[in-house]
Scaffold this motif. Sequence first.
Motif, PDB file in Angstrom:
ATOM      1  N   MET A   1      37.956 -10.312  14.334  1.00 40.31           N
ATOM      2  CA  MET A   1      37.732  -9.597  15.596  1.00 40.31           C
ATOM      3  C   MET A   1      36.344  -9.884  16.159  1.00 40.31           C
ATOM      4  N   ARG A   2      35.315  -9.910  15.280  1.00 42.33           N
ATOM      5  CA  ARG A   2      33.961 -10.161  15.778  1.00 42.33           C
ATOM      6  C   ARG A   2      33.847 -11.572  16.332  1.00 42.33           C
ATOM      7  N   LYS A   3      34.475 -12.559  15.637  1.00 43.44           N
ATOM      8  CA  LYS A   3      34.418 -13.931  16.120  1.00 43.44           C
ATOM      9  C   LYS A   3      35.100 -14.042  17.475  1.00 43.44           C
ATOM     10  N   PHE A   4      36.228 -13.337  17.654  1.00 47.50           N
ATOM     11  CA  PHE A   4      36.919 -13.356  18.940  1.00 47.50           C
ATOM     12  C   PHE A   4      36.048 -12.771  20.036  1.00 47.50           C
ATOM     13  N   ALA A   5      35.382 -11.646  19.723  1.00 44.88           N
ATOM     14  CA  ALA A   5      34.543 -10.991  20.733  1.00 44.88           C
ATOM     15  C   ALA A   5      33.388 -11.880  21.133  1.00 44.88           C
ATOM     16  N   LEU A   6      32.777 -12.554  20.171  1.00 45.90           N
ATOM     17  CA  LEU A   6      31.664 -13.451  20.486  1.00 45.90           C
ATOM     18  C   LEU A   6      32.157 -14.651  21.287  1.00 45.90           C
ATOM     19  N   ALA A   7      33.330 -15.161  20.935  1.00 42.60           N
ATOM     20  CA  ALA A   7      33.886 -16.281  21.685  1.00 42.60           C
ATOM     21  C   ALA A   7      34.175 -15.875  23.124  1.00 42.60           C
ATOM     22  N   LEU A   8      34.711 -14.677  23.311  1.00 43.68           N
ATOM     23  CA  LEU A   8      34.979 -14.166  24.647  1.00 43.68           C
ATOM     24  C   LEU A   8      33.685 -14.026  25.430  1.00 43.68           C
ATOM     25  N   ALA A   9      32.643 -13.514  24.761  1.00 39.87           N
ATOM     26  CA  ALA A   9      31.345 -13.368  25.423  1.00 39.87           C
ATOM     27  C   ALA A   9      30.812 -14.713  25.867  1.00 39.87           C
ATOM     28  N   ALA A  10      30.927 -15.715  25.003  1.00 37.60           N
ATOM     29  CA  ALA A  10      30.441 -17.047  25.342  1.00 37.60           C
ATOM     30  C   ALA A  10      31.216 -17.624  26.521  1.00 37.60           C
ATOM     31  N   ASN A  55      24.401   4.639  19.111  1.00 39.98           N
ATOM     32  CA  ASN A  55      25.101   5.839  18.652  1.00 39.98           C
ATOM     33  C   ASN A  55      24.815   6.109  17.185  1.00 39.98           C
ATOM     34  N   SER A  56      24.077   7.180  16.895  1.00 40.81           N
ATOM     35  CA  SER A  56      23.733   7.520  15.514  1.00 40.81           C
ATOM     36  C   SER A  56      24.883   8.186  14.768  1.00 40.81           C
ATOM     37  N   ASN A  57      26.030   8.326  15.434  1.00 33.20           N
ATOM     38  CA  ASN A  57      27.220   8.889  14.780  1.00 33.20           C
ATOM     39  C   ASN A  57      28.229   7.814  14.390  1.00 33.20           C
ATOM     40  N   GLN A  58      27.903   6.539  14.638  1.00 31.19           N
ATOM     41  CA  GLN A  58      28.809   5.450  14.320  1.00 31.19           C
ATOM     42  C   GLN A  58      28.163   4.487  13.342  1.00 31.19           C
ATOM     43  N   ASP A  59      29.006   3.813  12.551  1.00 30.87           N
ATOM     44  CA  ASP A  59      28.531   2.816  11.610  1.00 30.87           C
ATOM     45  C   ASP A  59      28.066   1.580  12.384  1.00 30.87           C
ATOM     46  N   PRO A  60      26.769   1.236  12.336  1.00 28.88           N
ATOM     47  CA  PRO A  60      26.285   0.086  13.101  1.00 28.88           C
ATOM     48  C   PRO A  60      26.867  -1.235  12.629  1.00 28.88           C
ATOM     49  N   HIS A  61      27.381  -1.263  11.397  1.00 28.23           N
ATOM     50  CA  HIS A  61      27.953  -2.495  10.875  1.00 28.23           C
ATOM     51  C   HIS A  61      29.315  -2.802  11.493  1.00 28.23           C
ATOM     52  N   ASP A  62      29.872  -1.844  12.211  1.00 25.64           N
ATOM     53  CA  ASP A  62      31.160  -2.057  12.882  1.00 25.64           C
ATOM     54  C   ASP A  62      30.996  -2.619  14.289  1.00 25.64           C
ATOM     55  N   PHE A  63      29.765  -2.914  14.685  1.00 25.86           N
ATOM     56  CA  PHE A  63      29.516  -3.388  16.049  1.00 25.86           C
ATOM     57  C   PHE A  63      30.228  -4.711  16.313  1.00 25.86           C
ATOM     58  N   GLU A  64      30.807  -4.821  17.496  1.00 30.23           N
ATOM     59  CA  GLU A  64      31.420  -6.052  17.958  1.00 30.23           C
ATOM     60  C   GLU A  64      30.885  -6.374  19.344  1.00 30.23           C
ATOM     61  N   ALA A  65      30.383  -7.576  19.506  1.00 32.96           N
ATOM     62  CA  ALA A  65      29.814  -7.976  20.790  1.00 32.96           C
ATOM     63  C   ALA A  65      30.897  -8.065  21.852  1.00 32.96           C
ATOM     64  N   GLY A  83      16.450  -8.650  12.545  1.00 31.31           N
ATOM     65  CA  GLY A  83      16.422  -9.811  11.676  1.00 31.31           C
ATOM     66  C   GLY A  83      16.706  -9.450  10.229  1.00 31.31           C
ATOM     67  N   ALA A  84      16.404 -10.380   9.321  1.00 32.15           N
ATOM     68  CA  ALA A  84      16.678 -10.211   7.888  1.00 32.15           C
ATOM     69  C   ALA A  84      18.152  -9.865   7.656  1.00 32.15           C
ATOM     70  N   ASP A  85      19.008 -10.448   8.474  1.00 30.46           N
ATOM     71  CA  ASP A  85      20.462 -10.309   8.365  1.00 30.46           C
ATOM     72  C   ASP A  85      20.985  -8.924   8.735  1.00 30.46           C
ATOM     73  N   TYR A  86      20.158  -8.082   9.349  1.00 24.43           N
ATOM     74  CA  TYR A  86      20.683  -6.773   9.743  1.00 24.43           C
ATOM     75  C   TYR A  86      21.588  -6.892  10.961  1.00 24.43           C
ATOM     76  N   ASP A  87      21.203  -7.724  11.919  1.00 28.89           N
ATOM     77  CA  ASP A  87      21.942  -7.868  13.175  1.00 28.89           C
ATOM     78  C   ASP A  87      22.217  -9.351  13.462  1.00 28.89           C
ATOM     79  N   PRO A  88      22.977 -10.026  12.584  1.00 24.91           N
ATOM     80  CA  PRO A  88      23.193 -11.469  12.751  1.00 24.91           C
ATOM     81  C   PRO A  88      23.930 -11.841  14.028  1.00 24.91           C
ATOM     82  N   TRP A  89      24.662 -10.900  14.598  1.00 24.75           N
ATOM     83  CA  TRP A  89      25.370 -11.156  15.848  1.00 24.75           C
ATOM     84  C   TRP A  89      24.418 -11.474  16.997  1.00 24.75           C
ATOM     85  N   MET A  90      23.172 -11.043  16.879  1.00 24.77           N
ATOM     86  CA  MET A  90      22.217 -11.316  17.955  1.00 24.77           C
ATOM     87  C   MET A  90      21.933 -12.814  18.076  1.00 24.77           C
ATOM     88  N   LYS A  91      21.892 -13.509  16.953  1.00 20.68           N
ATOM     89  CA  LYS A  91      21.675 -14.962  17.008  1.00 20.68           C
ATOM     90  C   LYS A  91      22.800 -15.648  17.777  1.00 20.68           C
TER      91      LYS A  91
END
Length: 291
Positions: A1-10, A55-65, A83-91
Amino acid sequence: MRKFALALAAAVLALFPATSFGGASIKVVAAENFYADIAQQIGGPEVEVASILNNSNQDPHDFEASPSTARQVADAELVVYSGADYDPWMKSLLAASPSDRRKIIVAANLVHRVSGDNPHIWYDPQTMPAVAAALAAEFSSRNPAHKADYEARLAAFETSLDPMLRKIAEMKRKHAGDAVTATEPVYGYMIDALGYDMRNQSFQLAVMNDTEPSASDLAAFQDDLKNRKVKALIYNNQVTDDMTERLKELAQQADIPIVGVTETLPANMTYQSWMMDELTRLDKALSGPAS
């Protein structure tokens, strides 16, 4: 799902190339809302800041671009992320919209943290002063007419951290050597600063890396709670499952205080008030019932 969302964004960016915001404000996008808070404090009215994780009520690891997130990043003049692999989707988002005019601040690089380190670096008291200084320097470079304003706000921000630093020093003396545990190492750097004994670290790393803790690690954690070998359980309110909920129940049964922490800035708080709130609640938990 994350790969699809990033591809759609691109794909969206390919159809609609990045455009300039226009206006005098410096456009800043922060991956996490606590970096956005610092950017606003330093930049003042001369910057326009948006954040992605809020949103501090949601798991940040579930983020999809999404395409709208990609658009924010594409149009930004300055991007801040952990950085340090916390938010790799930003790259991936940055790579989808290369820009010579955009500057990037990676917090982990400023405090020499790399892949494999505990990525929750905003709980290290050294991180935010470094991020604030980098922001002030970048804002001054882009808008030199307001350099004195940025430097004054930076000085005010650094001074505003003094109560937190005094609280850390006070708690370090007051509860020296106390043993605590946690469901995940989100608060690890702050515990290091406080000088406490953090137990069950291999269990925490397994949870953080989304792997199954070993039976022996789970048994050791349960034993610490049942036999009151720790004075507090630090609980990540945003990353929970059946196992962490069971550990929380064991702590409650053993009358061990539970201190909830979050990975993103709660609503209606600044970075400073957020840190002080969690420190104050931990101090109260370690101090025991009022006599």
